[in-house]
Design a protein around this motif. Structure first.
Motif, PDB file in Angstrom:
ATOM      1  N   LYS A  31       5.372   5.463 -42.617  1.00  0.00           N
ATOM      2  CA  LYS A  31       5.050   6.011 -41.304  1.00  0.00           C
ATOM      3  C   LYS A  31       4.274   7.331 -41.429  1.00  0.00           C
ATOM      4  N   LYS A  32       4.730   8.135 -42.428  1.00  0.00           N
ATOM      5  CA  LYS A  32       4.104   9.437 -42.651  1.00  0.00           C
ATOM      6  C   LYS A  32       2.651   9.286 -43.064  1.00  0.00           C
ATOM      7  N   ILE A  33       2.423   8.297 -43.973  1.00  0.00           N
ATOM      8  CA  ILE A  33       1.054   8.063 -44.454  1.00  0.00           C
ATOM      9  C   ILE A  33       0.153   7.632 -43.300  1.00  0.00           C
ATOM     10  N   ILE A  34       0.662   6.703 -42.497  1.00  0.00           N
ATOM     11  CA  ILE A  34      -0.125   6.216 -41.358  1.00  0.00           C
ATOM     12  C   ILE A  34      -0.441   7.355 -40.396  1.00  0.00           C
ATOM     13  N   LEU A  35       0.592   8.158 -40.121  1.00  0.00           N
ATOM     14  CA  LEU A  35       0.401   9.294 -39.222  1.00  0.00           C
ATOM     15  C   LEU A  35      -0.627  10.278 -39.774  1.00  0.00           C
ATOM     16  N   GLY A  36      -0.488  10.531 -41.087  1.00  0.00           N
ATOM     17  CA  GLY A  36      -1.414  11.464 -41.761  1.00  0.00           C
ATOM     18  C   GLY A  36      -2.832  10.942 -41.688  1.00  0.00           C
ATOM     19  N   ALA A  37      -3.017   9.648 -41.971  1.00  0.00           N
ATOM     20  CA  ALA A  37      -4.354   9.041 -41.943  1.00  0.00           C
ATOM     21  C   ALA A  37      -4.941   9.126 -40.543  1.00  0.00           C
ATOM     22  N   PHE A  38      -4.077   8.880 -39.559  1.00  0.00           N
ATOM     23  CA  PHE A  38      -4.496   8.930 -38.169  1.00  0.00           C
ATOM     24  C   PHE A  38      -4.983  10.332 -37.792  1.00  0.00           C
TER      25      PHE A  38
END
Lengths: 136, 185
Positions: free
Chosen positions: A3-10
Motif C-alpha cells: 500500500k505504501k509503495i502504491i501511495l508513494g508512486a501515486f
C-alpha cells in the motif's frame, strides 16, 4: 507495505504532473535572438508584399519569425522605456516598425544605420509591425 | 490699411487652424485587464494607431491583436489562438464621432471631456460603443485617454469552462494616445 509503495508512486506521479503543469504555465516567451527565421527579407520587400495584398501577406508572415534587414529611419523610446526602430521601406506614409524586446532597455542604434533583426510579424496598420525584435 | 492688416491677421488664424485639423499617432497605448479572484491578467500594446479629425468631429483607432504582449507566453498563445483567433481577425478597430467637438479646442491648453460614440470591431464582430474620454492639452501637447468595459460575449469570444473562473467576463480597456498634428501633403 504494498500500500505504501502504491501511495508513494501515486504521490510521485502527482508531483511530476504538478511540476510539468507549472513549467508549462510559466514557459518563457520565444527568444528571437536564437530563433531560426521563417523568412529572410528586406524591410522594403516586406512592406511591398503587404501593400500588394494584406490578406495574402498575413497568411504568409503572421506570427512567423522574420529576419528583416534595412536602414533605420528613426529610433524612439516611449515613456515606459520601450524602444522601437522604424526601418525605411520606401513608402511615404509607412515603413516597418520593429518594437524591440522589452528586455532591451538600452540601445546604440542610430538613424541611418543598417540593421538585421529577428522579430515576430503581427500584421500591418499603416506600417508593418514586428514585435519582440532582437538584433542578429 | 487697417482693414487689410486685420483681414491678414484673420487669414493667418484661419490657416493655422485649417492646417491642423487632423491629429495622429502610431504609438498609442492600449492596456486591457481581466481581474478575477483567481487570476489577474494584463496585456499591453504600444502600437495602436489613432486619427482624430477635429473638423469632422471624428476619430478612429486600429490595433493589431498579435502585438498585445502578456507576461506569460502561454496566456498570449491562448489569447491569440483560442479566444481572439488573431490569425483570422488580426485587427481590432474603432470608428466613431465626438459628440461635443464644438466644446473642444485642441489649439488651447486645457482638459476637455469628450463624448465618443461609434462602432467597435473585435474578433470580426461589430458592436455599437459609447464612452466618455478626455483630451488634455498641455503646453501645446495633446493627449487623449479613455477607459471602458468590453464584454467577451458581445464579440463572440468563447471562454472554455475550464478557465471560466480565471478570465473575467468584463474586460477593462485603457486607451492613452499622444497626438501629433498630421501634415497633409
Amino acid at each position: 507495505m504494498n500500500k505504501k509503495i502504491i501511495l508513494g508512486a501515486f504521490a510521485l506521479v502527482l508531483l511530476i504532473g504538478a511540476l510539468i503543469g507549472y513549467q508549462m504555465y510559466n514557459k518563457p516567451h520565444l527568444d528571437l535572438a536564437n530563433a531560426t527565421a521563417d523568412h529572410r527579407l528586406s524591410a522594403t520587400e516586406l512592406f511591398a508584399d503587404y501593400e500588394a495584398g494584406e490578406t495574402e501577406a498575413n497568411a504568409k508572415y503572421l506570427d512567423k519569425v522574420i529576419r528583416v534587414e534595412g536602414e533605420i529611419l528613426n529610433v524612439t523610446t516611449d515613456e515606459n522605456g520601450q524602444i522601437s526602430l522604424t526601418l525605411d521601406a520606401g513608402g511615404i506614409m509607412g515603413g516597418v516598425i520593429c518594437q524591440l524586446d522589452p528586455e532591451l532597455k538600452e540601445t546604440s542604434f542610430s538613424e541611418g544605420q543598417s540593421v538585421a533583426l529577428n522579430g515576430l510579424c503581427t500584421g500591418m496598420l499603416m506600417d508593418v509591425v514586428l514585435v519582440r525584435c532582437k538584433p542578429v | 490699411m487697417k482693414h487689410f492688416l486685420l483681414s491678414l491677421f484673420f487669414l493667418a488664424i484661419a490657416t493655422t487652424t485649417l492646417s491642423a485639423q487632423k491629429y495622429f499617432t502610431r504609438t498609442g497605448h492600449i492596456i486591457f485587464s481581466s481581474d478575477t479572484p483567481i487570476e489577474k491578467i494584463e496585456a499591453k500594446n504600444d502600437k495602436a494607431t489613432c486619427v482624430v479629425d477635429t473638423e469632422a468631429g471624428e476619430m478612429a483607432f486600429a490595433v493589431l491583436i498579435k502585438a498585445f504582449s502578456f507576461e506569460k507566453a502561454l496566456m498570449q498563445e491562448h489569447f491569440n489562438e483560442n479566444y481572439m483567433e488573431s490569425g483570422k481577425f488580426p485587427k481590432a478597430t474603432f470608428k466613431g464621432s465626438i459628440g461635443n467637438m464644438a466644446m473642444i479646442d485642441l489649439g488651447k491648453d486645457g482638459t476637455y471631456p469628450a463624448q465618443v460614440k461609434g462602432e467597435m470591431t473585435i474578433h470580426g464582430v461589430t458592436q455599437p460603443v459609447e464612452t466618455e474620454g478626455v483630451f488634455v492639452v498641455k503646453d501645446g501637447k495633446i493627449s487623449a485617454s479613455a477607459n471602458f468595459v468590453v464584454l467577451t460575449q458581445d464579440y463572440n469570444i468563447d471562454i472554455p469552462a475550464v478557465v471560466r473562473d480565471n478570465i473575467a467576463k468584463e474586460i477593462v480597456v485603457d486607451v492613452t494616445v499622444d497626438l501629433e498634428p498630421l501634415k497633409t501633403k
